[in-house]
Design an enzyme around this catalytic site. Structure first.
Site, PDB file in Angstrom:
ATOM      1  CG  HIS A 236      -3.175  21.168   0.784  1.00 33.07           C
ATOM      2  ND1 HIS A 236      -3.993  20.537  -0.282  1.00 33.07           N
ATOM      3  CD2 HIS A 236      -2.935  20.307   1.904  1.00 33.07           C
ATOM      4  CE1 HIS A 236      -4.343  19.454   0.494  1.00 33.07           C
ATOM      5  NE2 HIS A 236      -3.503  19.132   1.593  1.00 33.07           N
TER       6      HIS A 236
ATOM      7  CD  GLN B  95      -9.046  14.300   2.402  1.00 32.51           C
ATOM      8  OE1 GLN B  95      -8.303  14.498   1.426  1.00 32.51           O
ATOM      9  NE2 GLN B  95      -8.432  14.065   3.494  1.00 32.51           N
TER      10      GLN B  95
ATOM     11  CG  ASP C   1      -7.586  18.227   1.134  1.00 28.81           C
ATOM     12  OD1 ASP C   1      -7.205  18.951   2.228  1.00 28.81           O
ATOM     13  OD2 ASP C   1      -6.867  17.292   0.607  1.00 28.81           O
TER      14      ASP C   1
ATOM     15  CG  HIS D 220      -2.162  19.297   5.294  1.00 24.53           C
ATOM     16  ND1 HIS D 220      -2.192  18.419   4.477  1.00 24.53           N
ATOM     17  CD2 HIS D 220      -0.936  19.541   5.693  1.00 24.53           C
ATOM     18  CE1 HIS D 220      -0.979  18.163   4.075  1.00 24.53           C
ATOM     19  NE2 HIS D 220      -0.222  18.993   4.964  1.00 24.53           N
TER      20      HIS D 220
ATOM     21  CE  LYS E 128      -3.509  15.730  15.098  1.00 20.17           C
ATOM     22  NZ  LYS E 128      -4.063  14.402  14.427  1.00 20.17           N
TER      23      LYS E 128
ATOM     24  NE  ARG F  65      -6.493   8.995   3.362  1.00 18.82           N
ATOM     25  CZ  ARG F  65      -6.685  10.090   4.147  1.00 18.82           C
ATOM     26  NH1 ARG F  65      -6.791   9.813   5.469  1.00 18.82           N
ATOM     27  NH2 ARG F  65      -6.084  11.153   3.888  1.00 18.82           N
TER      28      ARG F  65
ATOM     29  CB  CYS G 150      -1.253  17.709   0.614  1.00 22.15           C
ATOM     30  SG  CYS G 150      -1.516  16.123   1.616  1.00 22.15           S
TER      31      CYS G 150
END
Length: 646
Positions: free
Chosen positions: A389, A385, A387, A519, A473, A367, A338
RNA sequence: GCCGUUGUAGCUCAGUGGUAGAGCACUUCCUUGGUAAGGAAGAGGUCGUGAGUUCAAUUCUCAUCAACGGCUCCA
């Protein structure tokens, strides 16, 4: 004096004051009375023997109700405790709750080792005690008496628990020779417990705190019928067979290497095909949904994460910063995408007309996960991911949410996940100080998420207090073929990052406004998704995903030439496969291809070579007869079409 | 990170205080076979790594690494 009892069908019956659940059940039917385990009274679960003293809404609970199972397993935990006490005098008890599948009890065996043989001995003792049909007897006790009882018994854990309870709210349950502090409810007697299996033993800290003493946690499961236990054990076996770590090894999808490092998966060629198919599928779906693909580096300046706030919060839990040799600058392996995407957003001025801006990236992130938590592909230290945004105006949140829900549901449908639910995580209404972002925005977003989910007919559970501090979320849970739930995709609203990165757009009023960020990751991570997919389909991937779609199997070496020509033709059409031209008999080649879960086997011998045909054999289904190669290809391409295309 | 269990051939696993074995996979040869394992021979391992005890350690002890089962954590 009579009281009014409302049954689940809405009918109201009168009973004398003090009627018990058992009596109500019997008044409905003998069968129900026989199967009744507990009763729900005004949303609280009670023992069947407890007198009801006011007008109530009730529901009799049996094995088929979650509440019934819970009571059943809770009682089973007590039964296990009774057996433990009988076999190991002086054992001290922590807590023994029911869980999703069965129950456990945390016990202090005074340092005595506890192994397989003990499990069997306890199982036997439990069966013996169950047959006594001991009733579970509830009693209300004063705090003083409760403490006295456990002081006499010398059980420090129970004493600790009682000390935290208010006088007047303490209840004991007794069955046979065993008495436990417990708020219940319990089933009528131990005789309901017919099938018992103690599964495993593990260490667990008292009250989950590693500063406390470690107790022995004994897991078990029980059923009212032996058949149910047999079915459950079969399910466990099937789950073991489908374990993605096992299938991943067998089908050569991925591996791990100590030398590379734990939690860092290595994708083998076949796994990479699978993964890339999924990526391609998602890329195309996202282009259609109006996303713009972007690419960002694997590391970012430490300042980026200081700005985002992640450094402060997670810096100590992440991999150490990388330092440049000359300027001594610090960089972090990116733990999420992000912040990079925020910088892309702010690379130029944005108008309200430009929004929403949807930036998508298959971003690999790193991570630092605790070593004990790593698990196959579902929990790793480096993962990718799917991912994206979405930067939008507050008035666009709902519409964007609906679009994302559609995308997620499309993904689930395309991959054969027919059963799913979603959890909406909302603010804790009692402590709004934990969250950032204006009240109105939160209220609006929470309302709109619920509306979006409702509009798409999504089954949702709203849970208060589960929201991230930066926004509410929506998390998706799928059920796999074995009925196990997995958390996959997630959609999160974020008020924090736009603020920290000073993101803006110019509104119709010519004023600067702050966009809202969403997200979202339908797969979550490719690694985890592949793991779930493997277990869902037991390695029998849909044709469009299968790393090897076709095996050409010549009857003998004499037909290798024809087999090769078939293979060449398939390859020219981007059909994935191989020819098995080993010097082996056809039965052997078929067996090997079946074991490798190849969807289609094309057997070619004299007859096929003469007529330009292939003998089709389908994985798990057997011989499908001969067809012209072109005919096979036509049907194959139809079946192998990527969902959402063509 | 914590507790427990495990670590022997590519895979699945036996085994022993005196420097290792099976099945499958692999290689070669025979065989050219029509829908789930044809036959024979061969090759392959510093017994996770490091230290200690011992005349001698893969085996016993300790440490370490990793996997597994839990606990705790999860942007």
């Amino acid at each position: 004096m009579n009281i009014k009892i409302t049954l689940p069908d809405g009918s109201i019956r009168e009973f004398s004051n003090g009627v018990t659940g058992a009596e109500i059940a019997r008044s409905i039917s003998e069968g129900l009375a026989r199967n009744a385990l507990a009763i729900e009274v005004n949303e609280e679960i009670w023992d069947l023997s407890r007198p009801i003293t006011s007008d109530s809404k009730v529901r009799i609970l049996t094995w088929n109700d979650a509440g019934g199972k819970k009571a059943f397993w809770h009682s089973s935990a007590h039964l296990m405790a009774e057996a433990l006490e009988a076999l190991y005098p002086g054992v001290k008890f922590g807590i023994g709750p029911p869980i999703e599948n069965g129950f456990y009890y945390d016990v202090d065996l005074g340092g005595r080792p506890f192994g397989e043989d003990d499990l069997i001995a306890v199982e036997k003792k439990m069966a013996e005690l169950a047959r006594k049909e001991s009733r579970f007897i509830r009693s209300e006790v004063s705090k003083k008496d409760a403490l006295e009882y456990f002081e006499k018994k010398d059980d420090p854990y129970k004493i600790e628990l009682i000390q935290e309870l208010a006088d007047g709210s303490i209840t004991f349950y007794q069955q046979g020779n065993f008495t436990d502090l417990c708020k219940g409810p319990h089933i009528p007697h131990t005789g309901f417990i017919k099938a018992i299996k103690l599964l495993n033993v593990a260490g667990a800290y008292w009250r989950g705190n590693e500063k406390n003493k470690m107790l022995t946690r004994i897991y078990g499961i029980t059923f009212p019928k032996q058949k149910d236990l047999d079915d459950y054990l079969l399910l466990l076996e099937e789950a073991k067979k489908r374990d993605h770590r096992k299938i991943g090894k067998e089908l050569e999808l991925f591996t791990f290497s100590e030398r590379v490092g734990m939690g860092l998966p290595l994708w083998l060629p076949k796994g990479t095909i699978l993964r890339e198919r999924l990526e391609q599928f998602m890329r195309r779906a996202q282009v259609k949904a109006g996303y713009d693909p972007v690419v960002t580096p694997h590391i970012g300046s430490k300042m980026l994460y200081v700005t985002s706030g992640h450094y402060q919060k997670y810096g100590k839990d992440s991999f150490m910063p990388i330092r440049t040799p000359d300027e001594n600058e610090e960089f972090l392996l990116k733990p999420m995408n992000c912040p990079h995407h925020c910088e892309i957003y702010s690379s130029k001025p944005r108008s309200y007309r430009d929004l929403p801006v949807r930036l998508a990236e298959f971003g690999t992130v790193y991570r630092y996960e605790q070593s004990g938590e790593l698990h196959g592909l579902t929990r790793v230290r480096g993962f990718t991911q799917d991912d994206a945004h979405i930067f939008c105006r507050p008035d666009q949140v709902k519409e964007e949410f609906i679009k994302v829900i559609d995308l997620v549901l499309f993904v689930f449908k395309s991959l054969g996940f027919d059963q799913y639910t979603a959890q909406i995580s909302l603010r804790d209404p009692n402590d709004k100080s934990k969250y950032i972002g204006e009240d109105e925005l939160w209220e609006r977003a929470e309302r709109e998420i619920q509306e979006a989910a409702d509009e798409r007919g999504l089954k949702t559970v709203a849970v208060k207090g589960e929201a991230a501090f930066y926004g509410p979320k929506l998390d998706f849970m799928v059920k796999d073929a074995l009925g196990r739930s997995w958390q996959l995709g997630t959609i999160q609203v974020d008020y924090q990052l736009p603020q920290r990165f000073g993101l803006e757009y110019v509104g119709a009023d010519n004023q600067r406004h702050r966009p809202v960020m969403i997200h979202r990751a339908p797969f979550g991570s490719l690694e985890r998704f592949v793991a779930v997919l493997i277990e869902h389909c037991a390695g029998n991937f849909p044709l469009w995903l299968a790393p090897e779609q076709v095996a050409v199997l010549p009857i003998s070496e004499r037909f290798n030439a024809y087999g090769n020509s078939v293979m060449d033709k398939l390859k020219s059409l981007d059909i994935r496969g191989f020819i098995d031209d080993r010097d082996e008999k056809i039965g052997r080649k078929i067996r090997d291809a079946e074991v490798r879960k190849i969807p289609y086997m094309l057997i070619v011998g004299e007859r096929e070579a003469m007529e330009g045909k292939v003998a089709v054999r389908k994985h798990g289904a057997g011989d499908q007869g001969s067809v012209l190669l072109d005919e096979f290809i036509r049907k194959f391409q139809e079946e192998a079409a990527v969902p959402g295309e063509g």
